[in-house]
Design a protein around this motif. Sequence first.
Motif, short mmCIF file in Angstrom:
data_model
loop_
_atom_site.label_atom_id
_atom_site.label_comp_id
_atom_site.label_asym_id
_atom_site.label_seq_id
_atom_site.Cartn_x
_atom_site.Cartn_y
_atom_site.Cartn_z
N PRO A 33 0.82 -1.21 0.00
CA PRO A 33 0.00 0.00 0.00
C PRO A 33 0.85 1.26 0.00
O PRO A 33 1.88 1.34 0.67
N ARG A 34 0.40 2.26 -0.75
CA ARG A 34 1.09 3.54 -0.85
C ARG A 34 0.17 4.68 -0.41
O ARG A 34 -1.05 4.64 -0.64
N ILE A 35 0.78 5.70 0.19
CA ILE A 35 0.03 6.84 0.72
C ILE A 35 0.40 8.09 -0.06
O ILE A 35 1.58 8.45 -0.15
N MET A 36 -0.61 8.76 -0.60
CA MET A 36 -0.44 10.05 -1.28
C MET A 36 -0.91 11.14 -0.33
O MET A 36 -2.08 11.17 0.07
N GLY A 37 0.00 12.02 0.04
CA GLY A 37 -0.34 13.12 0.93
C GLY A 37 -0.88 14.31 0.16
O GLY A 37 -0.32 14.73 -0.86
N VAL B 130 5.68 24.36 2.20
CA VAL B 130 6.91 23.57 2.23
C VAL B 130 7.03 22.81 3.55
O VAL B 130 7.35 21.61 3.58
N ALA B 131 6.73 23.46 4.65
CA ALA B 131 6.79 22.80 5.95
C ALA B 131 5.80 21.65 6.02
O ALA B 131 6.12 20.57 6.56
N ALA B 132 4.61 21.86 5.48
CA ALA B 132 3.61 20.79 5.50
C ALA B 132 4.04 19.62 4.64
O ALA B 132 3.86 18.45 5.02
N GLY B 133 4.61 19.90 3.47
CA GLY B 133 5.09 18.82 2.61
C GLY B 133 6.20 18.02 3.26
O GLY B 133 6.23 16.78 3.18
N GLN B 134 7.12 18.71 3.90
CA GLN B 134 8.21 18.01 4.59
C GLN B 134 7.67 17.17 5.74
O GLN B 134 8.13 16.04 5.97
N ALA B 135 6.67 17.70 6.45
CA ALA B 135 6.09 16.95 7.56
C ALA B 135 5.40 15.68 7.05
O ALA B 135 5.49 14.62 7.68
N MET B 136 4.71 15.78 5.93
CA MET B 136 4.05 14.61 5.37
C MET B 136 5.07 13.55 4.96
O MET B 136 4.87 12.35 5.17
N ALA B 137 6.18 13.99 4.38
CA ALA B 137 7.23 13.05 3.99
C ALA B 137 7.78 12.33 5.21
O ALA B 137 7.97 11.10 5.21
N GLN B 138 8.03 13.07 6.27
CA GLN B 138 8.55 12.47 7.49
C GLN B 138 7.54 11.56 8.16
O GLN B 138 7.91 10.60 8.84
N ALA B 139 6.25 11.84 7.94
CA ALA B 139 5.19 11.06 8.59
C ALA B 139 4.86 9.78 7.84
O ALA B 139 4.07 8.97 8.34
N GLY B 140 5.43 9.59 6.65
CA GLY B 140 5.21 8.33 5.94
C GLY B 140 4.54 8.42 4.58
O GLY B 140 4.20 7.38 4.00
N ASP C 67 4.27 8.50 0.66
CA ASP C 67 5.08 7.94 -0.42
C ASP C 67 5.14 8.88 -1.62
O ASP C 67 6.06 8.80 -2.44
N ILE C 68 4.16 9.76 -1.72
CA ILE C 68 4.09 10.72 -2.82
C ILE C 68 3.25 11.90 -2.33
O ILE C 68 2.35 11.72 -1.50
N LEU C 69 3.57 13.11 -2.79
CA LEU C 69 2.79 14.29 -2.45
C LEU C 69 1.98 14.72 -3.67
O LEU C 69 2.45 14.65 -4.80
N ASP C 70 0.75 15.19 -3.42
CA ASP C 70 -0.12 15.68 -4.48
C ASP C 70 -0.36 17.16 -4.24
O ASP C 70 -1.09 17.53 -3.31
N VAL C 71 0.26 18.01 -5.05
CA VAL C 71 0.21 19.45 -4.87
C VAL C 71 -0.87 20.03 -5.78
O VAL C 71 -0.85 19.82 -6.99
#
Length: 338
Positions: free
Chosen positions: A72-76, A98-108, A110-114
């Motif tokens: 399973p993969r998580i898209m933030g 940027v802070a929110a994106g970095q926090a999502m990466a650190q939280a697990g 797998d990909i960010l959706d901007v």
Amino acid sequence: MIDYFRPLVQIGPARPNSAVQLAAGWGWFTHVEVLSRDAPARVIAAQDLPPEVAGRLTTPRPPIAGLSLDRPRIMGILNTTPDSFSDGGRHEGLGDAVAAGQAMAQAGADILDVGGESTRPGAQTVPVEVEINRTAPTISALRAAGLGLPISIDTRKAAVAEAAVAMGADLVNDVSGFSFDPALGPFCQKHQLPVCVMHAQGDPETMHLNPSYSNVLLDVYDALERRIRRLEVGGIARSAILADPGIGFGKTLDHNLALLARISLFHGLGTPLLLGASRKKFIGTLGHAPKATDRAAGSIGVALAGLAQGVQLVRVHDVAETHQAVSLWHAAYSGSIL
């Protein structure tokens, strides 16, 4: 009469010899529900599937934007808009985004959706320049800060996608299913970008106004198949396409539940599946949570239900909570750690 085939997905460490693995993922099935518009549903053995259908259901899904899909993969979700239904304005400033994106990466994640255009019910179209100014600098700043995760650009517009890709975006996620801007598909084909094709009935301004279907499950399946075939004709391989049934986009509560209950049908498209139900209105209705920010538990429940039917990606606001839930869900059914 056209038949549609829905694998009855199971998970767990023990499986019978007749079990067939679903798309090289964590799910497997021994039987299939056969659906049609003209006859009652029936169940058949997996070994009785037509060969072409069996091939679509069992063929391993290649990586998308560098992500393997065997777990399973998580898209933030990273909205840079002032008016998104759930978190509008929270990430409108570049530093906050940027802070929110970095926090999502650190939280697990797998990909960010901007995204820079709200697609909530009733939302109006955002000018291209405004959408670019919201999204491209955010992606550029995330890359400059060292973010290595894949980034998706959530847009319906070719010019926005072009600016985002120039800044480091890897995938284009179009809620219109590539029906809004005729230049977007050719742009993605030219640059060999993976894409996500979502189903929506109507556009955000009108989609909530009395949506109707003859059979929501099969109507959405057929619409996605048509869109995918059109992209294939345009030179985008099916192996580079994600499919999203579009929960909440031109659907009532009952429509959403009908899609969720049988979401494994969409594996028959031969693509990975993305489920984006996070904090949607129906979760608030059923979960007695009027405020969108109070819907994490319900959103996680729906995400896990999708994963249990083999959905490969879940698009969520609450990344840390979802990552914890998915990790424990996987450990509990498999006896192993992700």
